[in-house]
Design a protein around this motif. Structure first.
Motif, PDB file in Angstrom:
ATOM      1  N   THR A   1       3.279   0.310  12.433  1.00 23.69           N
ATOM      2  CA  THR A   1       2.607  -0.452  11.571  1.00 23.69           C
ATOM      3  C   THR A   1       3.701   0.062  10.244  1.00 23.69           C
ATOM      4  O   THR A   1       3.775   1.134  10.052  1.00 23.69           O
ATOM      5  CB  THR A   1       1.138  -0.059  11.160  1.00 23.69           C
TER       6      THR A   1
ATOM      7  N   ASN B   1       3.577  -0.730   6.011  1.00 23.14           N
ATOM      8  CA  ASN B   1       3.102  -1.321   4.725  1.00 23.14           C
ATOM      9  C   ASN B   1       4.209  -1.663   3.673  1.00 23.14           C
ATOM     10  O   ASN B   1       4.312  -1.537   2.583  1.00 23.14           O
ATOM     11  CB  ASN B   1       2.036  -0.053   3.845  1.00 23.14           C
TER      12      ASN B   1
ATOM     13  N   GLU C   1      -4.323  -3.205   5.795  1.00 25.52           N
ATOM     14  CA  GLU C   1      -3.378  -2.856   4.959  1.00 25.52           C
ATOM     15  C   GLU C   1      -3.755  -1.523   3.784  1.00 25.52           C
ATOM     16  O   GLU C   1      -2.631  -0.896   3.592  1.00 25.52           O
ATOM     17  CB  GLU C   1      -3.182  -3.926   3.746  1.00 25.52           C
TER      18      GLU C   1
ATOM     19  N   THR D   1      -4.892   2.337   3.231  1.00 28.38           N
ATOM     20  CA  THR D   1      -5.083   3.602   3.787  1.00 28.38           C
ATOM     21  C   THR D   1      -6.303   4.462   3.134  1.00 28.38           C
ATOM     22  O   THR D   1      -6.297   4.147   2.022  1.00 28.38           O
ATOM     23  CB  THR D   1      -3.752   4.417   3.665  1.00 28.38           C
TER      24      THR D   1
ATOM     25  N   ASP E   1      -4.496   9.491   5.816  1.00 28.99           N
ATOM     26  CA  ASP E   1      -3.461   9.477   7.004  1.00 28.99           C
ATOM     27  C   ASP E   1      -3.435  11.081   7.363  1.00 28.99           C
ATOM     28  O   ASP E   1      -3.022  11.886   6.415  1.00 28.99           O
ATOM     29  CB  ASP E   1      -2.185   8.869   6.438  1.00 28.99           C
TER      30      ASP E   1
ATOM     31  N   HIS F   1      -4.453   7.599  11.702  1.00 31.13           N
ATOM     32  CA  HIS F   1      -4.392   7.039  10.434  1.00 31.13           C
ATOM     33  C   HIS F   1      -5.518   6.158  10.040  1.00 31.13           C
ATOM     34  O   HIS F   1      -5.715   5.260  11.046  1.00 31.13           O
ATOM     35  CB  HIS F   1      -2.800   6.198  10.196  1.00 31.13           C
TER      36      HIS F   1
ATOM     37  N   TYR G   1      -7.814   3.329   8.163  1.00 36.08           N
ATOM     38  CA  TYR G   1      -7.822   2.264   7.273  1.00 36.08           C
ATOM     39  C   TYR G   1      -9.233   2.006   6.590  1.00 36.08           C
ATOM     40  O   TYR G   1      -9.960   2.013   7.321  1.00 36.08           O
ATOM     41  CB  TYR G   1      -7.128   1.187   7.830  1.00 36.08           C
TER      42      TYR G   1
ATOM     43  N   SER H   1      -8.534  10.591  -0.145  1.00 39.27           N
ATOM     44  CA  SER H   1      -7.297  11.104   0.318  1.00 39.27           C
ATOM     45  C   SER H   1      -7.222  12.459  -0.617  1.00 39.27           C
ATOM     46  O   SER H   1      -6.697  13.349   0.050  1.00 39.27           O
ATOM     47  CB  SER H   1      -6.122  10.345   0.082  1.00 39.27           C
TER      48      SER H   1
END
Ligand SMILES: [Zn+2]
Length: 441
Positions: A9, A11, A44, A46, A49, A75, A77, A322
């Motif tokens: 994938t 981005n 698309e 995140t 991760d 990862h 999403y 995150s």
């Protein structure tokens, strides 16, 4: 290290949208984009991760230590349309569950939880010998046996052959298969439908979410009840429980999102309970949309409003997670480095799946943790995946007298500190990494 990745994938802002599922990058090559497993919007954004990680429940034998080990991206999403937090599907469920190294019956507190639940629903929904209870991911029959012993007909559906065999030995009829619409239709065709349809810690594990929920709709009698338990995303985020993210968990649900998923398939949530299990779970009660015999309990609206107030209807709330996770990692590493520099020893307690996410994400191997211990004889003598930390029996703690014991299953930290209280006799201390690093003397 040899690694395998699933869908590549990207981005990349220069990618151009081409069709429903394929994009071209700036060089004109096709790049597969994953889509939301509920609403099929492109993934698309995140959520988190965690890098590359081996499957969390794949402890290794000594003979496997020099072999190739598979690592998969971890990862996560968040779907910008329905806010379902999710992993892309990387490994086939067959691989994850075919010989699942987990027997529910090994945890005392989980058995008590199952028994209390069974008694509660038997009374609330008036179940008797004419009722049919069906459980999805019925494991070794630890839950269904509570109904079976009261003469209530039960049926288990469990894809892991080794645990299903244990259930059958206990007299629990079990079908060894993955659940979905097809199996539900087959059962309905044979006249089997559920008065009570149970799924504990299975919803998060389902790759084909819509197929699974369609199956629930098919398998439920017209006035039947579904109960599902799954970790609550609100608690995961509030308490930094990022280590509960692993490949076996494809989806992470807020209450709002799970309501949307069930509503799409003609099922309504009429009650909800907040539980302390697995760091904070929800138990939802659902029925057919057209079933007018059940009224919506006030707890449903109350939790909806609480989630909205916390920001679960806004993308920014999810994206902010995150940074908090990276802070937890830095705090753990600062502690481990300074402790080793001071010449102290550290051992782990437990070999839960969540420990593997934490240790692999933080890069903690035997350079920091000499070994870990676990009460389950199925795990002793093996090695943690990725980090290759040996798993010993709890007696190793008394033998080696570590200065610090890092508790990996933080959800049962009080139980562990009671069981291992004797480490204080040599000045040993307990360390809990989540929700924030804490040391207990
Ligand atoms: Zn979506």
């Amino acid at each position: 290290m040899f690694t395998i990745s699933c869908f590549p994938t990207r981005n990349d802002p220069e990618e151009t949208f081409q069709s429903s599922n394929i994009r071209l990058n700036e060089r004109g090559s096709a790049v597969k984009k994953s889509v939301c497993r509920f609403c099929e919007s492109h993934l698309e954004v995140t959520f988190l991760d965690l890098g590359m990680s081996p499957l969390a429940n794949s402890n290794l034998n000594e003979s496997e230590l020099n072999a190739v080990e598979l690592f998969f991206p971890l990862h996560v999403y968040v779907c910008k349309s329905c806010f379902l937090v999710q992993l892309e599907e990387c490994s086939s469920p067959d691989k994850i569950f075919s010989d699942y190294d987990y027997f529910s019956s090994f945890s005392d507190s989980w058995l008590r939880h199952a028994q209390k639940y069974s008694e509660k629903v038997m009374t609330r929904f008036g179940l008797n010998e004419r009722s049919q209870v069906i459980e999805l991911a019925s494991n070794d029959g630890y839950l269904l046996r509570n109904f079976h012993s009261r003469g209530i007909p039960v049926l288990g559906i469990e894809p892991a052959r080794n645990v299903a065999e244990v259930a059958k030995e206990k007299g629990i009829t079990t079908i060894v298969e993955f659940f979905g619409e097809k199996l539900a239709c087959d059962l309905k065709g044979k006249g089997t439908q559920a008065d009570l349809l149970i799924g504990n810690n299975v919803l998060a594990h389902v790759p084909a979410l819509n197929d699974f929920v369609r199956g629930l709709k098919v398998l439920l009698k017209s006035q039947g009840v579904i109960t599902m338990e799954f970790p609550h995303l609100m608690r995961l985020m509030a308490e930094n429980q990022f280590d509960t993210i692993y490949h076996e968990h494809f989806s992470y649900f807020s209450f709002g999102t799970v309501q949307k998923v069930f509503a799409k398939h003609g099922l309504k949530v009429f009650d909800v309970e907040e539980l302390s299990t697995h760091g904070g779970s929800l138990r939802i009660y659902c029925c057919h949309e057209e079933d007018s015999t059940k009224s919506i309990e006030p707890r449903v609206l109350e939790l909806q409003q609480r989630e909205e107030k916390e920001g679960f209807g806004q993308l920014e709330h999810y994206v902010s997670f995150s940074g908090r996770v990276a802070y937890v990692k830095r705090q753990l590493l600062l502690f481990l480095i300074s402790t080793k520099e001071a010449g102290k020893t550290i051992a782990g307690y437990g070999a839960p799946a969540k420990g593997n996410t934490l240790l692999n994400y933080c890069g903690v191997r035997t350079d920091f943790l000499d070994f870990t211990v676990d009460r389950s004889p199925h795990k002793q003598g093996k090695f943690l995946p990725g980090t290759h930390i040996p798993i010993l029996s709890p007696e190793a703690i008394t033998l080696h007298r570590p200065d610090y014991l890092l508790i990996l299953p933080w959800n049962i930290k009080d139980e562990v500190m009671d069981q291992m209280a004797h480490i204080r006799s040599w000045g040993g201390k307990f360390v809990v990494p989540i929700p924030r690093l804490e040391v207990f003397s």
